[in-house]
Design a protein around this motif. Structure first.
Motif, PDB file in Angstrom:
ATOM      1  N   UNK A   1       0.817  -1.199   0.000  1.00  0.00           N
ATOM      2  CA  UNK A   1       0.000   0.000   0.000  1.00  0.00           C
ATOM      3  C   UNK A   1       0.850   1.246   0.000  1.00  0.00           C
ATOM      4  N   UNK A   2       0.239   2.366   0.314  1.00  0.00           N
ATOM      5  CA  UNK A   2       0.967   3.630   0.433  1.00  0.00           C
ATOM      6  C   UNK A   2       1.633   3.656   1.803  1.00  0.00           C
ATOM      7  N   UNK A   3       2.940   3.922   1.838  1.00  0.00           N
ATOM      8  CA  UNK A   3       3.677   3.794   3.089  1.00  0.00           C
ATOM      9  C   UNK A   3       3.236   4.790   4.153  1.00  0.00           C
ATOM     10  N   UNK A   4       2.559   5.867   3.748  1.00  0.00           N
ATOM     11  CA  UNK A   4       2.051   6.798   4.748  1.00  0.00           C
ATOM     12  C   UNK A   4       0.985   6.149   5.629  1.00  0.00           C
ATOM     13  N   UNK A   5       0.418   5.022   5.185  1.00  0.00           N
ATOM     14  CA  UNK A   5      -0.557   4.307   6.006  1.00  0.00           C
ATOM     15  C   UNK A   5       0.089   3.783   7.281  1.00  0.00           C
ATOM     16  N   UNK A   6       1.247   3.132   7.152  1.00  0.00           N
ATOM     17  CA  UNK A   6       1.953   2.648   8.339  1.00  0.00           C
ATOM     18  C   UNK A   6       2.344   3.796   9.256  1.00  0.00           C
ATOM     19  N   UNK A   7       2.864   4.878   8.663  1.00  0.00           N
ATOM     20  CA  UNK A   7       3.316   6.006   9.470  1.00  0.00           C
ATOM     21  C   UNK A   7       2.155   6.664  10.208  1.00  0.00           C
ATOM     22  N   UNK A   8       1.023   6.810   9.532  1.00  0.00           N
ATOM     23  CA  UNK A   8      -0.145   7.410  10.177  1.00  0.00           C
ATOM     24  C   UNK A   8      -0.663   6.523  11.303  1.00  0.00           C
ATOM     25  N   UNK A   9      -0.616   5.216  11.090  1.00  0.00           N
ATOM     26  CA  UNK A   9      -1.078   4.288  12.120  1.00  0.00           C
ATOM     27  C   UNK A   9      -0.235   4.402  13.378  1.00  0.00           C
ATOM     28  N   UNK A  10       1.066   4.610  13.227  1.00  0.00           N
ATOM     29  CA  UNK A  10       1.934   4.712  14.403  1.00  0.00           C
ATOM     30  C   UNK A  10       1.577   5.914  15.274  1.00  0.00           C
ATOM     31  N   UNK A  11       0.881   6.894  14.727  1.00  0.00           N
ATOM     32  CA  UNK A  11       0.533   8.103  15.482  1.00  0.00           C
ATOM     33  C   UNK A  11      -0.770   7.957  16.269  1.00  0.00           C
ATOM     34  N   UNK A  12      -1.471   6.857  16.064  1.00  0.00           N
ATOM     35  CA  UNK A  12      -2.694   6.600  16.819  1.00  0.00           C
ATOM     36  C   UNK A  12      -2.378   5.892  18.137  1.00  0.00           C
ATOM     37  N   UNK A  13      -3.278   6.032  19.097  1.00  0.00           N
ATOM     38  CA  UNK A  13      -3.232   5.242  20.329  1.00  0.00           C
ATOM     39  C   UNK A  13      -1.915   5.407  21.088  1.00  0.00           C
ATOM     40  N   UNK A  14      -1.461   6.647  21.198  1.00  0.00           N
ATOM     41  CA  UNK A  14      -0.258   6.930  21.983  1.00  0.00           C
ATOM     42  C   UNK A  14       0.931   7.376  21.160  1.00  0.00           C
ATOM     43  N   UNK A  15       1.048   6.864  19.943  1.00  0.00           N
ATOM     44  CA  UNK A  15       2.121   7.308  19.059  1.00  0.00           C
ATOM     45  C   UNK A  15       3.484   6.750  19.440  1.00  0.00           C
ATOM     46  N   UNK A  16       4.450   7.004  18.584  1.00  0.00           N
ATOM     47  CA  UNK A  16       5.833   6.596  18.793  1.00  0.00           C
ATOM     48  C   UNK A  16       6.643   7.823  19.226  1.00  0.00           C
ATOM     49  N   UNK A  17       7.864   7.576  19.657  1.00  0.00           N
ATOM     50  CA  UNK A  17       8.766   8.656  20.032  1.00  0.00           C
ATOM     51  C   UNK A  17       9.085   9.524  18.813  1.00  0.00           C
ATOM     52  N   UNK A  18       9.227  10.829  19.017  1.00  0.00           N
ATOM     53  CA  UNK A  18       9.510  11.749  17.906  1.00  0.00           C
ATOM     54  C   UNK A  18      10.790  11.393  17.166  1.00  0.00           C
ATOM     55  N   UNK A  19      11.741  10.770  17.852  1.00  0.00           N
ATOM     56  CA  UNK A  19      12.986  10.382  17.179  1.00  0.00           C
ATOM     57  C   UNK A  19      12.715   9.404  16.042  1.00  0.00           C
ATOM     58  N   UNK A  20      11.689   8.585  16.202  1.00  0.00           N
ATOM     59  CA  UNK A  20      11.317   7.635  15.151  1.00  0.00           C
ATOM     60  C   UNK A  20      10.944   8.372  13.866  1.00  0.00           C
ATOM     61  N   UNK A  21      10.119   9.402  13.976  1.00  0.00           N
ATOM     62  CA  UNK A  21       9.633  10.118  12.791  1.00  0.00           C
ATOM     63  C   UNK A  21      10.737  10.921  12.118  1.00  0.00           C
ATOM     64  N   UNK A  22      11.588  11.541  12.922  1.00  0.00           N
ATOM     65  CA  UNK A  22      12.717  12.287  12.350  1.00  0.00           C
ATOM     66  C   UNK A  22      13.659  11.342  11.602  1.00  0.00           C
ATOM     67  N   UNK A  23      13.924  10.179  12.207  1.00  0.00           N
ATOM     68  CA  UNK A  23      14.844   9.237  11.579  1.00  0.00           C
ATOM     69  C   UNK A  23      14.252   8.655  10.295  1.00  0.00           C
ATOM     70  N   UNK A  24      12.956   8.347  10.300  1.00  0.00           N
ATOM     71  CA  UNK A  24      12.332   7.822   9.084  1.00  0.00           C
ATOM     72  C   UNK A  24      12.429   8.845   7.957  1.00  0.00           C
ATOM     73  N   UNK A  25      12.170  10.096   8.286  1.00  0.00           N
ATOM     74  CA  UNK A  25      12.203  11.148   7.277  1.00  0.00           C
ATOM     75  C   UNK A  25      13.596  11.291   6.676  1.00  0.00           C
ATOM     76  N   UNK A  26      14.613  11.042   7.479  1.00  0.00           N
ATOM     77  CA  UNK A  26      15.984  11.084   6.963  1.00  0.00           C
ATOM     78  C   UNK A  26      16.267   9.878   6.066  1.00  0.00           C
ATOM     79  N   UNK A  27      15.745   8.725   6.442  1.00  0.00           N
ATOM     80  CA  UNK A  27      16.012   7.495   5.696  1.00  0.00           C
ATOM     81  C   UNK A  27      15.237   7.420   4.383  1.00  0.00           C
TER      82      UNK A  27
END
Length: 293
Positions: free
Chosen positions: A225-251
């Motif tokens: 699917x569209x990879x933004x689906x996984x990323x958006x899901x991680x932000x529900x129900x508490x979310x992940x640490x901000x370091x995760x999102x910054x690192x993904x954006x770099x990768x």
């Protein structure tokens, strides 16, 4: 566990799979989800993880989960329990995987997790979907192939669940009309991207710190699917640490405007929760629809 028929079938399956005689010495019930029982099996060859449910209600759920775990495992992108066997015995369906002990997180846990997910998302194919339908939670997840993500998302994700919610009087006619309106606009909302292999249900309850101190994912609802689906899901129900999102954006940087698409990507898992739990999830769906129609 006192089901001798089930224990015998598990021993037979595990022995056939491993090529060794497997004897189950002890079965310990452990915390699991809402749908399945979960157990730790102690055997003469170490520990295994067992999931059980009602074979009459969910006759193919574990076969589908086995396939999803295999698809993820073959990428070697991220740690996950290795599927061992699945089957049915005495009215119960079962899935056995390797057992992973919990560890302590390494200092770069979130950065490593993001890099692993980015590697997973770089696995692609010619179309969106999967070679079979599967499940998200206890709901059937349709994976009919389409070359267009907006078409796939509308016909396999948003509209089937919105119509089910309407038929069950969980969403009103106005909300259903807003979903239809949003689906017509999807081609102008999502930029084109190649299909990405997704976990499909990636929230904080579906990963753990593995024995090596790095992320281990499980309970997938796999599709391309569209990879933004996984990323958006991680932000529900508490979310992940901000370091995760910054690192993904770099990768693996997301396309411009990804922030505005988070809610639209979250509509699918929220509709799943509307059908499973109702309540405040209906309000969350209506809020996203108001913002995007």
């Amino acid at each position: 566990m006192t089901d001798d028929i089930l224990l015998h079938e598990l021993s037979v399956k595990l022995s056939a799979q491993s090529g060794m005689k497997i004897q189950i010495n002890h079965a310990e019930r452990i915390h699991g989800g809402d749908i399945n029982e979960t157990w730790k099996l102690e055997t003469n060859e170490g520990a295994w993880f067992l999931k059980l449910n009602d074979a009459r209600r969910y006759p193919d759920m574990f076969a589908k989960e086995y396939s999803g775990l295999e698809a993820l495992r073959k990428t070697a992108a991220i740690t996950l329990p290795q599927p061992v066997c699945h089957g049915k015995a005495n009215g119960r369906a079962f899935l056995v995987t390797t057992f992973l002990d919990k560890g302590g997180a390494v200092p770069d846990f979130w950065e490593n997790f993001a890099a692993s997910l980015a590697r997973l998302h770089r696995n692609t194919q010619s179309h969106f979907g999967f070679y079979e339908s599967n499940y998200i939670g206890s709901l059937k997840q349709y994976n009919t192939p389409f070359s267009s993500w907006p078409v796939f998302y509308a016909f396999n994700r948003l509209m089937p669940l919105a119509r089910q919610a309407f038929d069950r009087h969980l969403l009103d006619k106005t909300a259903l009309g807003q979903v239809e309106q949003l689906c017509r606009r999807l081609p102008s909302i999502f930029p084109e991207e190649p299909p990405a292999l997704l976990h499909g249900d990636l929230w904080s309850g579906n990963f753990m710190v593995g024995p090596d101190g790095r992320a281990c994912i499980y309970d997938p609802a796999v599709y391309y699917g569209h990879r933004e689906m996984d990323l958006a899901m991680t932000r529900l129900f508490g979310g992940f640490d901000n370091r995760f999102y910054h690192a993904y954006q770099e990768q693996y940087p997301l396309a411009t405007g990804w922030q505005a698409r988070i809610g639209i990507c979250q509509l699918y898992p929220l509709l799943v929760h509307v059908l499973l739990f109702g309540g405040s999830y209906v309000d969350s769906v209506k809020e996203i629809l108001r913002e995007n129609t």
